[in-house]
Every structure is written in structure tokens, then in C-alpha cells.
Design a protein around this motif. Structure first.
Motif, PDB file in Angstrom:
ATOM      1  N   GLY A 627      79.681  18.442  33.479  1.00 16.91           N
ATOM      2  CA  GLY A 627      81.123  18.245  33.445  1.00 16.91           C
ATOM      3  C   GLY A 627      81.684  17.527  34.647  1.00 16.91           C
ATOM      4  N   ASN A 628      80.865  17.298  35.682  1.00 23.37           N
ATOM      5  CA  ASN A 628      81.318  16.576  36.877  1.00 23.37           C
ATOM      6  C   ASN A 628      80.287  15.526  37.245  1.00 23.37           C
ATOM      7  OD1 ASN A 628      82.308  15.638  39.295  1.00 23.37           O
ATOM      8  ND2 ASN A 628      82.054  17.553  40.412  1.00 23.37           N
ATOM      9  N   PRO A 629      80.497  14.268  36.839  1.00 24.62           N
ATOM     10  CA  PRO A 629      79.490  13.231  37.098  1.00 24.62           C
ATOM     11  C   PRO A 629      79.288  12.915  38.575  1.00 24.62           C
ATOM     12  CG  PRO A 629      81.497  12.284  36.174  1.00 24.62           C
ATOM     13  CD  PRO A 629      81.635  13.765  36.063  1.00 24.62           C
ATOM     14  N   LYS A 630      80.164  13.418  39.457  1.00 23.40           N
ATOM     15  CA  LYS A 630      79.935  13.216  40.883  1.00 23.40           C
ATOM     16  C   LYS A 630      78.786  14.087  41.391  1.00 23.40           C
ATOM     17  CE  LYS A 630      84.406  11.461  42.389  1.00 23.40           C
ATOM     18  NZ  LYS A 630      85.490  11.579  43.393  1.00 23.40           N
ATOM     19  N   ILE A 631      78.445  15.122  40.646  1.00 20.69           N
ATOM     20  CA  ILE A 631      77.244  15.903  40.933  1.00 20.69           C
ATOM     21  C   ILE A 631      76.076  15.237  40.210  1.00 20.69           C
ATOM     22  CG2 ILE A 631      76.053  18.097  40.569  1.00 20.69           C
ATOM     23  CD1 ILE A 631      78.146  18.405  42.651  1.00 20.69           C
ATOM     24  N   ILE A 632      75.036  14.854  40.941  1.00 19.33           N
ATOM     25  CA  ILE A 632      73.826  14.314  40.314  1.00 19.33           C
ATOM     26  C   ILE A 632      73.011  15.498  39.812  1.00 19.33           C
ATOM     27  CG2 ILE A 632      71.768  12.908  40.615  1.00 19.33           C
ATOM     28  CD1 ILE A 632      73.150  11.552  42.975  1.00 19.33           C
TER      29      ILE A 632
END
Length: 702
Positions: A627-632
Motif C-alpha cells: 500500500g506504500n510504494p515508497k517502501i521497497i
């Protein structure tokens, strides 16, 4: 216009065989071809002394035949700016389900040698779904170039600004990215992506004949994709080009990649890897003696080196320059160094490392021949790969560190071995026997896991099909197979490693000393995708060939936390290198203790989940929702367990939002602790692992 259509695609070609219309019938996005490529094909041939007779598709007159969803464009001869040539060409395009398949036959009845065959040429494309396209590019482990149209246009404009005003002719208003396969290109496919639309173009060639992947930009920000086949069709011979498959579909790039992987897996060989390589935590690369004679690590220091390796989370010593001549010197003439301690001490200290729980590999150079070596002077020149001028290809390497004189004026010259030569294959096979005498756990043959596919023009060499463009690929396959089988003849756990990342060669290797496996810039994946940046994108190769054991390429005498985080997230093995005098001093002084402790802690975290992370299948972002693409976040599956490795590579805290349908959450692990619930966020620079177990009803349904 000529039209092919089925439930998946609508395509049109003009009378010159150029693709003018390409539409995904299920997307509603319409035609993606902004303008056809200038040529359906280009061909280059040698006649007499002229190596560059060019044939352009747009200047030919074709016969066109359509049979259902197949089109053939035929030429009885070709025209060049300086005359015609008796070269017959048939270009074919066939619509098969969701794929458009390009085939071609070149029949050379002229007194000529066909060198290049550019086909297919797909373009020009501005957008797939109204946005900025990204290019997925198989440069080693993989790259992603965002806003590829703007990126290539910028390169073209930059090149224009550098042009000399004395030029009297205007150069092309475009710029082309190109990589050779098998070599710097690890796979023979590339893709454009735009939102949920994907254009995937792949070459299906079991012989892996040398070719170039091309991505060409224009002044109006369009992109054209294609291949240049190094055909080498001699007079009186016919050649069938490898098939190229184009897919335009709605979904993820993984679908096209899976198609390529499934095709590759249908014919590539399978070898059982030694368990110690499968479970290797890190590669501690040491040069015992440098090129210019500086001796840094005598054989009796191997236990000390292993202690350093273990303190950094690595369990394997990779000894380079362990021989009398020093690193990058006198190849392939290797002898044990008396001044470093002699054979007895080498064997004794390798055994000491093994008794302490470590592993050791010894280095052999499998690609370069020192032109000053006794081997080269006494017949070795016979097995070198030759250029069109009849001389060996050469490369130069310099390992000077402190001396500007040495660095600038003493680059050592090496000729390139032609791996098709049986004599070279036997010599390299015997090097495995030589290395095995000293009791290591394996051998690393440098460079033969990739490098440029030099066409060899020495007609005394037994190149497959007599084709210069198969000298490297098929010669190297035979070489790798020979070494793989020889190493296992010593014992099943004797490892075989090499450098570079290439699909066809990786099939024969137990482990890869990676190259260009780097973490990129902090937070780059969360940046504006329309800014035209080149991102490290290793999921391309890791998804297609998850069984390959690959180290990161870390040339420093320490492991920076971002490098450790990168290796953890994507499933690479750690690596650090002790190559120069200053590296030795830094290691001895323990100059980066916090980084050392962090790398060791990352290894401990991985060891907690060793069966999954070291023996599982890398799935990229399949099977879960992030749900958060900033987290790889990347998934690895082993039996009924799924591990999702997570990395917040951003300067601020980020929320963690994972959803894994069909799996039950088990635990979350940070570097220093385990908790029974999923955290709400990750701190800047933090990594962690979420462990899931497949629900029983899901397994029952499979």
C-alpha cells in the motif's frame, strides 16, 4: 495497408513491411504507433574491401503475401545506394494469441558477407496509455529508465551541443541506447511500461547468437525498439533469424518476463548447486599479491582474513592474486607463490579456514591471456579471438593505486581467448584440477560469466555453424559445461563461480560474482517518474532467474548500511573487497566499526530465515499488495512460507501497509528484535521482514 487481428491485438503493416498500427484490443487505449520506423529492416554486408554496404528497408520493392494471420514481405534482391545485391529476404509477421511474432530468412547468393541484420524495428512510440513511458532494460541485473522518451531526447540534445561547428553535415536527431547480448545485456528482452500497459519485446534464440538490443529516441520524444542481429551470412548460404516476440497487454511487466523465463527454462540445463554456495552469506574478496608485485596477505594470514570476513557477516574468502605473478599478470600461467608461503602453507591455511566454519575459493582467469606470458609466446596466440583485421582482440587492465606513472603508462595488455578452441577448453578444465590440489571449496573463473560476445574471424577455430557470432556464446557454453562437470568430478560440493550476470551462462554456474549490483541513490524509486532517471532495477533478472546466487559488487573494504540493506531486500549475497594497500590498512584499523557491526547484524537476521531467504524463490511483488510504494518490499517463497523483505530507503519515516491474501501473518523481524505484530511504520533507512504462512485451504485448492 495489411491488417492482422484477433481478440488480443490489431496490427497493420504498410507495403514496406513497417508496423504502422499496434493496438491492445482489451485496453481501450487505441493505436500506440505514433509513426512507423523509418525502415522495416536494415542490412549491412561486406563486398570486396567495403565492409559497410547498407541496405535500407524503405528503399526496396516488396512482394506481399497474406495467409490468415501471417504476412510475408519478400525481396528477390536488395538495393543499396551504390547498386544491387543478390540477397533474398523474407520478412514475416504472425499474430499468435497475444503475441506478434517476427521471423526472417536471409539467403545470400551474392559474393558478399552479411554482417548486420536489424529486425524487427518497432516504433515510433510516444505513449502506451497517455503517460510517460519507462524502459525496462536488462543491463546486468536490470535497469529502469523513467520517461525514456524525454531521457533519450535529452541525450540527443546534449550530444548536439557537443558537436563541432566545423561539421558540414547534420547528424541524426536521435540517440540510441544499445547493449550486446549475451554480455552486458543479461537477457534478450526489454519492455516499455506506462501505467497498466506493457509492450514487451524478446528474442527467442537457443543458440544465443550475438546481437544488440536497441532503444532509439527521436527529437519528438518517441521511442523505437529493435534488435541488430550479428548474422554473418557468407556467400551461398541461407540464414534463419531467431524469432522475436512482441506483446502489448494490460497488466504487469512480469507476464512478459514469465513468458521469456518459461521459454528459457524449457531448454536450459539444470545443475545442483553446492549447499554451501546456496547458503553463502557473503563473499570476502582479497587480493593476496597485486599486479605490480606488492604482497599484502601471505598464506598464513588466511585465518586472520576469515576472522575479518566473519566479523562483517561473510563466510567465504575469495582469493585473487594468490599466485606468484600477482593479480592480472601472466595469465594463464599460474604458479603457487613461494614468497607468499608456498603450497604447504596454502593448503594448511585453507584447511584452517574450513575448520573454523568458512569457505575458500581460488581465482583463475578464464578470458584473458597476457601477451607477455610464456603461454602466449609459445603458441597461445593460436587460441585468441581474432578481429576482422586478423589480429587478436585486446583489453588492458591496470591495478596501480599510489603511482600516477604506473596508472597512466603501464597498462597491461591481454589478448582475448576464443572459448570455441578445444585447446583452451582443455586448459581451463585442467586449471580446475590444479586449483583442487590445494583443497579449496571452489574456483572462480573470472569474466567468463559474461563480457562482450566478440565475433571471432579465425577460420581455423571450430566455431559452431562456422559463424563468428557464435564463437563466444556457444564456445563459452561448451567451456562452462566442461568446467562444471570437471569441478563436480572432484566432489559434488566443489563450487564453480564466475563474474557477470547473463542468463545463458548463469545456467552453468553455481555462483555469480556480480557486477553493477548496486543500490542506486537514496529514495530514487519514490522520486518523480517523469524526470528521466536511470534506476537500478535488479528485480528484472532476480524474477526471471531466482535460482542464481549473486553477490553485490562492492569494491570497498567495508559494507555500507545501504549496501547491506539492498542485498537483504533483493536477495543478493554480501560482498566486500580488499584490493589495495590502503584497504589493508583500513581493515586492520577497523575504520568503520559501526558499519561492520551492522553488516553482521543483517547477516544474523538473514540466517534466522535461512531456508526461505537462501533457498526460496524470489517473486518480486507477486502474491502481496504494497500500500506504500515508497517502501521497497519483495517476496520470497519457500514451501508454504512467504517472507516479505522491506526497506524504507527514504529520509523520513514511512507507513508500512502490506496485504498478503491467502497467507496468515506469523511474525515481524527487525535487525535486533522480533515482534508478533506488523509495525505501523518503518523508520528512515530501516529494514525488516514479515513472515507469512500459507492458509491450509489455499494449499488444498492448489
Amino acid at each position: 495497408m495489411y491488417r492482422l487481428q484477433n481478440d488480443h491485438l490489431t496490427v497493420r503493416f504498410d507495403a514496406q513491411g513497417r508496423l504502422t498500427w499496434l493496438e491492445n484490443n482489451r485496453s481501450g487505449c487505441g493505436n500506440v504507433i505514433d509513426a512507423p520506423a523509418a525502415d522495416s529492416f536494415k542490412l549491412v554486408f561486406k563486398r570486396g574491401d567495403n565492409w559497410e554496404n547498407a541496405v535500407f528497408g524503405r528503399r526496396q520493392a516488396y512482394r506481399v503475401h497474406q495467409d490468415g494471420n501471417r504476412l510475408d514481405f519478400s525481396l528477390d534482391q536488395v538495393s543499396t545506394p551504390t547498386g544491387s545485391a543478390k540477397i533474398t529476404i523474407t520478412l514475416s509477421a504472425t499474430l499468435e494469441d497475444e503475441s506478434l511474432v517476427f521471423d526472417a530468412v536471409v539467403d545470400n547468393q551474392d559474393d558478399a558477407l552479411v554482417t548486420d541484420f536489424f529486425y524487427p524495428q518497432v516504433g515510433q512510440i510516444r505513449s502506451l496509455a497517455g503517460g510517460k513511458m519507462a524502459l525496462l532494460w536488462p543491463q546486468q541485473a536490470g535497469e529502469k529508465i523513467t520517461d525514456i522518451g524525454g531521457y533519450l531526447k535529452g541525450l540527443s540534445q546534449s550530444a548536439d551541443r557537443k558537436k563541432s561547428v566545423s561539421y558540414t553535415t547534420k547528424l541524426e536527431d536521435n540517440h540510441t541506447l544499445s547493449i550486446t547480448y549475451p554480455g552486458s545485456a543479461s537477457m534478450a528482452w526489454m519492455a516499455l511500461t506506462d501505467r497498466d500497459q506493457v509492450l514487451h519485446l524478446a528474442s527467442y534464440d537457443q543458440k544465443c547468437q550475438a546481437c544488440e538490443l536497441l532503444a532509439e529516441g527521436t527529437a519528438n520524444s518517441t521511442v523505437q525498439l529493435g534488435f541488430d542481429r550479428f548474422a554473418f551470412v557468407p556467400a551461398g548460404k541461407s540464414w534463419t533469424a531467431p524469432s522475436a516476440c512482441l506483446m502489448l497487454y494490460t497488466g504487469s511487466w512480469h507476464r512478459g518476463a514469465e513468458r521469456y523465463r518459461d521459454w528459457f527454462d524449457s531448454w536450459r540445463p539444470r545443475y545442483a548447486k553446492p549447499q554451501w554456495i546456496q547458503d553463502m552469506t557473503g563473499y570476502f574478496l582479497v587480493i593476496n599479491k597485486q599486479q605490480y608485485g606488492h604482497e599484502m596477505w601471505p598464506y598464513d594470514t588466511l585465518p586472520e582474513l576469515y576472522a575479518h570476513a566473519k566479523a562483517h557477516g561473510c563466510d567465504t574468502l575469495g582469493l585473487f592474486g594468490w599466485y606468484a605473478s600477482g593479480h592480472d599478470n601472466q595469465y594463464p600461467d599460474l604458479e603457487v607463490s613461494r614468497t607468499l608461503g608456498g603450497a604447504v602453507k596454502l593448503k594448511k591455511n585453507i584447511r584452517a579456514v574450513q575448520q573454523a566454519g568458512g569457505h575458500v575459493t581460488l581465482y583463475v582467469q578464464g578470458h584473458l591471456i597476457d601477451v607477455q606470458s610464456d603461454f602466449y609466446k609459445n603458441g597461445g596466440e593460436q587460441v585468441t579471438a581474432k578481429s576482422i583485421w586478423g589480429f587478436p582482440y585486446t583489453e588492458q587492465y591496470n591495478k596501480a593505486h599510489d603511482s600516477s606513472y604506473l596508472r597512466r603508462f603501464t597498462r597491461k595488455t591481454f589478448a582475448i581467448a576464443c572459448p570455441s578452441c578445444p585447446e583452451w577448453q582443455v586448459l581451463m578444465r585442467d586449471k580446475a584440477d590444479f586449483v583442487a590440489r590445494f583443497g579449496p571449496d571452489g574456483v572462480l573463473y573470472d569474466q567468463i560469466g559474461g563480457v562482450a560476445p566478440y565475433p571471432c574471424f579465425d577460420e581455423t577455430h571450430p566455431h559452431q555453424d562456422g559463424n563468428p557470432a557464435l564463437a563466444m556464446s556457444q564456445g563459452r557454453v561448451a567451456l562452462l559445461r566442461t568446467i562444471q562437470e570437471r569441478t563436480k568430478a572432484h566432489h559434488a560440493e566443489f563450487g564453480f563461480m564466475s563474474e557477470h550476470i547473463t542468463d545463458v551462462y548463469a545456467a552453468y554456474l553455481d555462483g555469480l560474482h556480480g557486477i553493477n549490483s548496486l543500490p542506486g541513490e537514496p529514495g530514487e524509486r519514490g522520486a518523480d517518474p517523469a524526470r528521466g532517471a536511470t534506476l537500478n532495477y535488479p528485480e528484472l533478472f532476480r524474477f526471471c532467474f531466482p535460482d542464481a546466487v549473486i553477490t553485490v559488487r562492492n569494491k570497498f573494504p567495508t559494507i555500507a548500511p545501504r549496501m547491506a540493506n539492498y542485498a537483504f531486500t533483493f536477495g543478493f549475497r554480501l560482498e566486500m573487497e580488499i584490493r589495495y594497500r590502503r584497504d589493508c590498512e583500513d581493515l586492520g584499523a577497523d575504520r568503520w566499526p559501526a558499519w561492520r557491526e551492522y553488516a553482521a547484524a543483517v547477516t544474523q537476521l538473514r540466517l534466522r530465515y535461512r531456508p526461505i531467504l537462501f533457498r526460496g524463490t524470489f517473486l518480486d511483488d507477486r502474491l502481496f499488495n504494497n500500500g506504500n510504494p515508497k517502501i521497497i518490499a519483495k517476496a520470497t517463497r519457500y514451501q508454504n512460507l512467504l517472507a516479505v523483505t522491506c526497506w524504507n530507503d527514504n529520509p523520513d519515516d514511512q507507513p508500512l501497509m502490506l496485504d498478503v491474501p491467502g497467507y496468515r501473518f506469523r511474525e515481524w523481524a527487525f535487525i535486533d528484535k522480533v515482534r508478533p505484530d506488523l509495525p505501523h511504520q518503518l523508520a528512515a533507512g530501516q529494514i525488516g521482514l514479515a513472515l507469512y504462512k500459507e492458509e491450509e485451504h489455499v494449499r488444498a485448492e492448489k
